[in-house]
Enzyme design. Structure first.
Site, PDB file in Angstrom:
ATOM      1  CB  CYS A  86      -0.898  -0.002   1.236  1.00 39.06           C
ATOM      2  SG  CYS A  86      -1.750   1.569   1.489  1.00 39.06           S
TER       3      CYS A  86
ATOM      4  CB  CYS B  43       0.937   1.270   4.704  1.00 35.72           C
ATOM      5  SG  CYS B  43      -0.618   0.403   5.008  1.00 35.72           S
TER       6      CYS B  43
ATOM      7  CG  HIS C 285      -4.023  -1.169   4.585  1.00 31.83           C
ATOM      8  ND1 HIS C 285      -3.691  -0.315   3.563  1.00 31.83           N
ATOM      9  CD2 HIS C 285      -4.661  -2.216   4.015  1.00 31.83           C
ATOM     10  CE1 HIS C 285      -4.091  -0.837   2.408  1.00 31.83           C
ATOM     11  NE2 HIS C 285      -4.696  -1.995   2.663  1.00 31.83           N
TER      12      HIS C 285
ATOM     13  CG  ASN D 134     -13.984   9.657  -4.421  1.00 33.79           C
ATOM     14  OD1 ASN D 134     -15.208   9.683  -4.315  1.00 33.79           O
ATOM     15  ND2 ASN D 134     -13.359   9.262  -5.502  1.00 33.79           N
TER      16      ASN D 134
ATOM     17  CB  SER E 211      -6.888   4.407  -6.560  1.00 31.48           C
ATOM     18  OG  SER E 211      -6.290   5.375  -5.712  1.00 31.48           O
TER      19      SER E 211
ATOM     20  CG  HIS F 166      -4.125   3.507   4.117  1.00 28.52           C
ATOM     21  ND1 HIS F 166      -3.158   2.694   4.663  1.00 28.52           N
ATOM     22  CD2 HIS F 166      -4.224   4.565   4.943  1.00 28.52           C
ATOM     23  CE1 HIS F 166      -2.681   3.260   5.764  1.00 28.52           C
ATOM     24  NE2 HIS F 166      -3.319   4.402   5.952  1.00 28.52           N
TER      25      HIS F 166
ATOM     26  CG  HIS G  53      -6.808   8.131   0.993  1.00 30.58           C
ATOM     27  ND1 HIS G  53      -7.221   6.844   0.747  1.00 30.58           N
ATOM     28  CD2 HIS G  53      -6.936   8.786  -0.200  1.00 30.58           C
ATOM     29  CE1 HIS G  53      -7.566   6.719  -0.518  1.00 30.58           C
ATOM     30  NE2 HIS G  53      -7.410   7.889  -1.131  1.00 30.58           N
TER      31      HIS G  53
ATOM     32  CD  GLN H 155      -7.392  12.964  -3.751  1.00 34.84           C
ATOM     33  OE1 GLN H 155      -6.879  13.841  -4.438  1.00 34.84           O
ATOM     34  NE2 GLN H 155      -7.922  11.869  -4.264  1.00 34.84           N
TER      35      GLN H 155
HETATM   36  P1  H2U Z   1      -7.884   8.373  -4.439  1.00 37.65           P
HETATM   37  O1  H2U Z   1      -7.835   6.910  -4.370  1.00 37.65           O
HETATM   38  O2  H2U Z   1      -8.934   8.970  -3.552  1.00 37.65           O
HETATM   39  O3  H2U Z   1      -7.919   8.874  -5.837  1.00 37.65           O
HETATM   40  O4  H2U Z   1      -6.550   8.951  -3.777  1.00 37.65           O
HETATM   41  C1  H2U Z   1      -5.295   8.443  -3.994  1.00 37.65           C
HETATM   42  C2  H2U Z   1      -4.419   9.608  -4.382  1.00 37.65           C
HETATM   43  O5  H2U Z   1      -3.085   9.279  -4.083  1.00 37.65           O
HETATM   44  C3  H2U Z   1      -4.511   9.911  -5.858  1.00 37.65           C
HETATM   45  O6  H2U Z   1      -4.939  11.252  -6.023  1.00 37.65           O
HETATM   46  C4  H2U Z   1      -2.251   9.794  -5.102  1.00 37.65           C
HETATM   47  C5  H2U Z   1      -3.087   9.717  -6.354  1.00 37.65           C
HETATM   48  O7  H2U Z   1      -2.713  10.714  -7.246  1.00 37.65           O
HETATM   49  N1  H2U Z   1      -1.011   9.019  -5.136  1.00 37.65           N
HETATM   50  C6  H2U Z   1       0.171   9.628  -4.802  1.00 37.65           C
HETATM   51  O8  H2U Z   1       0.200  10.831  -4.557  1.00 37.65           O
HETATM   52  N2  H2U Z   1       1.335   8.882  -4.775  1.00 37.65           N
HETATM   53  C7  H2U Z   1       1.386   7.555  -5.064  1.00 37.65           C
HETATM   54  O9  H2U Z   1       2.441   6.952  -4.992  1.00 37.65           O
HETATM   55  C8  H2U Z   1       0.170   6.838  -5.503  1.00 37.65           C
HETATM   56  C9  H2U Z   1      -1.107   7.622  -5.480  1.00 37.65           C
HETATM   57 ZN    ZN Z   2      -2.257   1.113   3.736  1.00 35.37          ZN
END
Ligand code: H2U
Ligand code: ZN
Length: 345
Positions: free
Chosen positions: A50, A53, A113, A154, A162, A165, A167, A169
């Site tokens: 992940c 994490c 996680h 989201n 995606s 975990h 989180h 934004q």
């Molecule tokens: P979402 O799953 O809510 O989209 O959020 C994950 C965010 O994490 C996504 O905006 C970022 C993606 O751009 N990300 C990073 O900044 N670094 C990473 O190594 C993978 C994902």
């Molecule tokens: Zn995680």
């Protein structure tokens, strides 16, 4: 004369000045049919694969520290850039474009996680509230050209999230985003006319009628809005017309953590799954003086309709004409209100 729950009608969202169609005669009957149960996926507390994490690698040789509370980092794939170049002039009045500078950050809510907000102790959620407040202040001070800081989450694969975990934004921009612009105009107009915030008056009326109340504590009220479009959409409103998350005092922040926890636990209990949604806070614009017409609140937009798998589709008439719902806000609010305050399972 027929009651609102008997006949098709339209309702106005006064915060956006948009109408929706309500068709209660279609399915506003006692809950029928079975609800498929989904088996909850069991995740480990720490997942070596992940990218959110603690201690793990992210894109571009970055690595998360061994964090033990909320953790914020600049999005490695940001939708906005702080130092974008000015655009070449597009002069046609019907083809307008503008530069949009901004900042995108990711906020991990917890090192765990396997958790979501619905699993987190209220004290841990309180730390997330503090981070949202600090981030809004820090971003506005550091980038004086910013006008809006959007804090959101989201959640769930169904929403295109995606990573499970926990989180959210933060996207901060130099212009007011579309939804904020609509709410800014409507709230300003109402305040200029009445001297009160629109949400203060909505709250007074909802607390009197009680039919759409979902949860309340000393500082926060959760209702399903009269004009809710999504089947289980709710609004979380500050009882006092605070303008920004950072304006909240200690007691209000504790109570916000309590209200968030109470809501997401009820959401999970509705279909006994980790309930997907998009949520976000709407707060006053930044770097633009006092905004007494603004009243801090959050919207939760969950996609599910009838079970863990049946989702509402915003298609056809809704894309082309106006959003529509069958079960009334009053019926759906009563279902949420009556759910237990302790998470299933
Ligand atoms: P979402 O799953 O809510 O989209 O959020 C994950 C965010 O994490 C996504 O905006 C970022 C993606 O751009 N990300 C990073 O900044 N670094 C990473 O190594 C993978 C994902
Ligand atoms: Zn995680």
């Amino acid at each position: 004369m027929v009651a609102l729950f008997e006949a098709p009608h339209r309702r106005l969202n006064p915060l956006t000045n948009e109408w929706l169609l309500v068709s209660p005669q279609r399915t506003d009957r006692p809950w029928q049919g079975q609800i498929e149960k989904m088996v909850e996926e069991h995740r480990p507390q720490y997942d070596a694969g992940c990218y959110l994490c603690p201690g793990n690698a992210r894109a571009g040789d970055k690595r998360n520290p061994a964090y033990d509370g909320p953790y914020v980092f600049d999005n490695d794939f940001p939708a906005l850039l702080a130092d974008t170049q000015p655009l070449e002039q597009e002069s046609h009045a019907l083809f307008r474009a503008q530069t949009e500078r901004g900042i995108c950050r990711v906020v991990c809510f917890s090192p765990r996680h396997d958790w979501t907000l619905a699993h987190m102790p209220i004290l841990d959620i309180r730390r997330v509230v503090d981070v949202w407040a600090e981030q809004t202040v820090e971003l506005a001070e550091r980038f004086e050209w910013l006008r809006y800081v959007q804090v959101f989450e989201n959640k769930g694969a169904m929403m295109g999230c995606s990573n499970p975990h926990p989180h959210g934004q933060i996207w901060a921009t130099e212009h007011l985003p579309r939804e904020i612009d609509k709410e800014d105009r409507a709230q300003r107009g109402y305040y200029e006319k009445t001297g009160r915030t629109m949400i203060s008056d909505i709250l007074a009326e909802e607390k009197r009628r009680k039919e759409r109340l979902v949860y309340e504590n000393a500082h926060w009220t959760i209702t399903m809005p009269f004009w809710a479009v999504w089947p289980f959409e709710v609004m979380l409103m500050a009882n006092r017309p605070a303008q920004k998350i950072a304006d909240l005092d200690d007691g209000e922040r504790d109570a916000l953590a309590d209200a968030l926890s109470a809501l997401v636990i009820r959401y999970d209990n509705l279909f006994e799954i980790s309930f997907p949604y998009s949520m976000g806070f709407h707060q006053a614009p930044v770097n633009d003086g006092e905004q007494p017409h603004w009243h801090l609140h959050a919207h939760f937009y969950p996609p599910l309709l009838r079970s863990a798998t049946v989702k509402k589709h915003m298609v056809g008439y809704e894309m082309l004409a106006t959003p529509q719902r069958d079960i009334t806000a009053e019926t759906a609010a009563a279902r949420l209100r009556l759910l237990p305050g302790v998470r299933f399972g």
